[in-house]
Design a protein around this motif. Sequence first.
Motif, short mmCIF file in Angstrom:
data_model
loop_
_atom_site.label_atom_id
_atom_site.label_comp_id
_atom_site.label_asym_id
_atom_site.label_seq_id
_atom_site.Cartn_x
_atom_site.Cartn_y
_atom_site.Cartn_z
N GLY A 195 -25.18 8.50 26.72
CA GLY A 195 -25.36 8.02 28.10
C GLY A 195 -24.45 6.82 28.38
N LEU A 196 -24.44 5.87 27.44
CA LEU A 196 -23.57 4.69 27.61
C LEU A 196 -22.10 5.13 27.61
CD1 LEU A 196 -25.40 2.14 25.28
CD2 LEU A 196 -25.21 2.01 27.77
N GLY A 197 -21.78 6.09 26.75
CA GLY A 197 -20.41 6.59 26.70
C GLY A 197 -20.00 7.24 28.01
N LEU A 228 -17.08 7.19 33.16
CA LEU A 228 -17.05 7.26 34.62
C LEU A 228 -16.12 6.19 35.20
CD1 LEU A 228 -18.20 8.38 37.33
CD2 LEU A 228 -19.99 6.66 37.14
N TYR A 229 -16.28 4.96 34.71
CA TYR A 229 -15.44 3.87 35.22
C TYR A 229 -13.98 4.04 34.79
CZ TYR A 229 -19.48 1.56 37.12
OH TYR A 229 -20.59 1.27 37.88
N LEU A 230 -13.80 4.55 33.55
CA LEU A 230 -12.45 4.81 33.07
C LEU A 230 -11.78 5.87 33.94
CD1 LEU A 230 -10.48 4.16 30.69
CD2 LEU A 230 -11.41 6.18 29.54
N HIS A 231 -12.57 6.88 34.29
CA HIS A 231 -12.06 7.97 35.12
C HIS A 231 -11.63 7.45 36.50
CE1 HIS A 231 -11.59 12.11 36.32
NE2 HIS A 231 -12.42 11.96 37.33
N ALA A 286 -10.70 4.41 37.16
CA ALA A 286 -9.50 3.59 36.96
C ALA A 286 -8.27 4.49 36.84
CB ALA A 286 -9.65 2.74 35.70
N VAL A 287 -8.42 5.61 36.13
CA VAL A 287 -7.29 6.54 35.97
C VAL A 287 -6.90 7.14 37.32
CG1 VAL A 287 -6.65 8.79 35.03
CG2 VAL A 287 -7.69 7.08 33.54
N LEU A 288 -7.91 7.54 38.09
CA LEU A 288 -7.63 8.13 39.41
C LEU A 288 -6.92 7.13 40.33
CD1 LEU A 288 -10.82 10.23 40.22
CD2 LEU A 288 -8.58 11.05 39.53
N SER A 289 -7.21 5.86 40.13
CA SER A 289 -6.56 4.85 40.99
C SER A 289 -5.04 4.81 40.76
CB SER A 289 -7.19 3.47 40.73
OG SER A 289 -6.76 2.98 39.47
N LEU A 290 -4.59 5.38 39.63
CA LEU A 290 -3.14 5.44 39.38
C LEU A 290 -2.43 6.27 40.43
CD1 LEU A 290 -3.10 5.99 35.49
CD2 LEU A 290 -2.53 3.90 36.73
N LEU A 291 -3.16 7.22 41.03
CA LEU A 291 -2.57 8.05 42.08
C LEU A 291 -2.05 7.19 43.23
CD1 LEU A 291 -5.15 10.98 42.17
CD2 LEU A 291 -2.73 11.18 41.60
#
Lengths: 134, 247
Positions: A40-42, A47-50, A52-57
């Motif tokens: 769950g913690l993972g 989710l937050y990493l995802h 952050a990655v999407l913000s690269l767009l």
Amino acid sequence: MPNADKGRVPAERSRRVSRWFDPRGIAPGQLAFVLHRITGLGLVFYLYLHLAVLSLLARGPEAWDRFIDLAKTTPILILDVVLIFGLLFHALNGLRLTLVSLNMGVRRQTALFWGAALVTVVLTAVAGWMIFRM
Amino acid sequence: MSWRLTLKIHRWQPGDRAPYYDHFTVEVPEEAYVLDAIEKVWAEQDRSLAFRHACHHASCGSCGLRVNGREKLPCITPVTDYPNGSTIQIDPLRHFPLVRDLVVDMGPFSQAMEAVRFSIIRHASEGVPDARSSEPPILPEEDHEATRFENCLECGLCVSACPIAGSALNYLGPAALAAAERMLVEPRGVDPLAVWEAIDHDDGLWRCHGAFECSAACPSEVDPAAAIMRLRRYGPKVGQVARQQRR
């Protein structure tokens, strides 16, 4: 007096969350409990990493292409497999918890746990094979 | 044949800065139980060792502690469960205030039982309604068969084993919730609504996270986790029925 005092060592303290992860003598139910929290913690972290990655767009095609190159490296692919394991276990164990909380399958909760674990391992192995095959 | 064990025993008394372990080696008959080994330590090596016991046959529930991290009644735990010549670690129960060495304060346990109105009311007592005739069962009949709260020794092993009791200070705990189910099955004059309201909150019925350690640790097969799950299914209906009965 003690006949074999091997030195006074600090004893554990009670009321600590770390007790959740004490592996001594635990039943499958608590193994499921601990794995559910870790996964769950993972997933929250992912989710937050995802996001952050999407913000690269927003930073343009070059930034995104650099990320895609990174995502194809072996360490990241291994993390993908770990993510799939966590996702599958959390989802399947979540179904188990939902069932037992509705008083269904309570006496088979251990079998349900091992079933969820087995399905998780099999599907993770299949997913891992597909990821590295690509 | 004798059995040789080294007991690594948790020690602490008021005034000590931190708990520590003492090691004692004892030889007992192979028919002996862990409690016998602890008593031998007390009798022959250290009279200051504090531990609690009474009946020696899993009837009183007072000797509960942990052996190698696992909740046990040492009075029914054979020494042969552990290899001859091995070291076993003896700790007090978790999640209770420590009084000294292996003795914990069972007060919070009793308070939780009191909070759910648990009481032993004889069926034949004067003025007590006959549960089987005057009070319709609130829980489905088939689940009554699975309910054996009468077996509960009130030893506290379930609370010690529960991971939630370790982090939620006000959690009622498995034994009290199983007792609440018993009171709702056969109220015998106790107000069911009061019982329901005592468990229908964040630190009651809904705090359990389903680790099932309580049922795994229970020496009497009370199965508190199953009682909690039954209450979760039928509880809201129980509260509704109890409110209607009050009106």
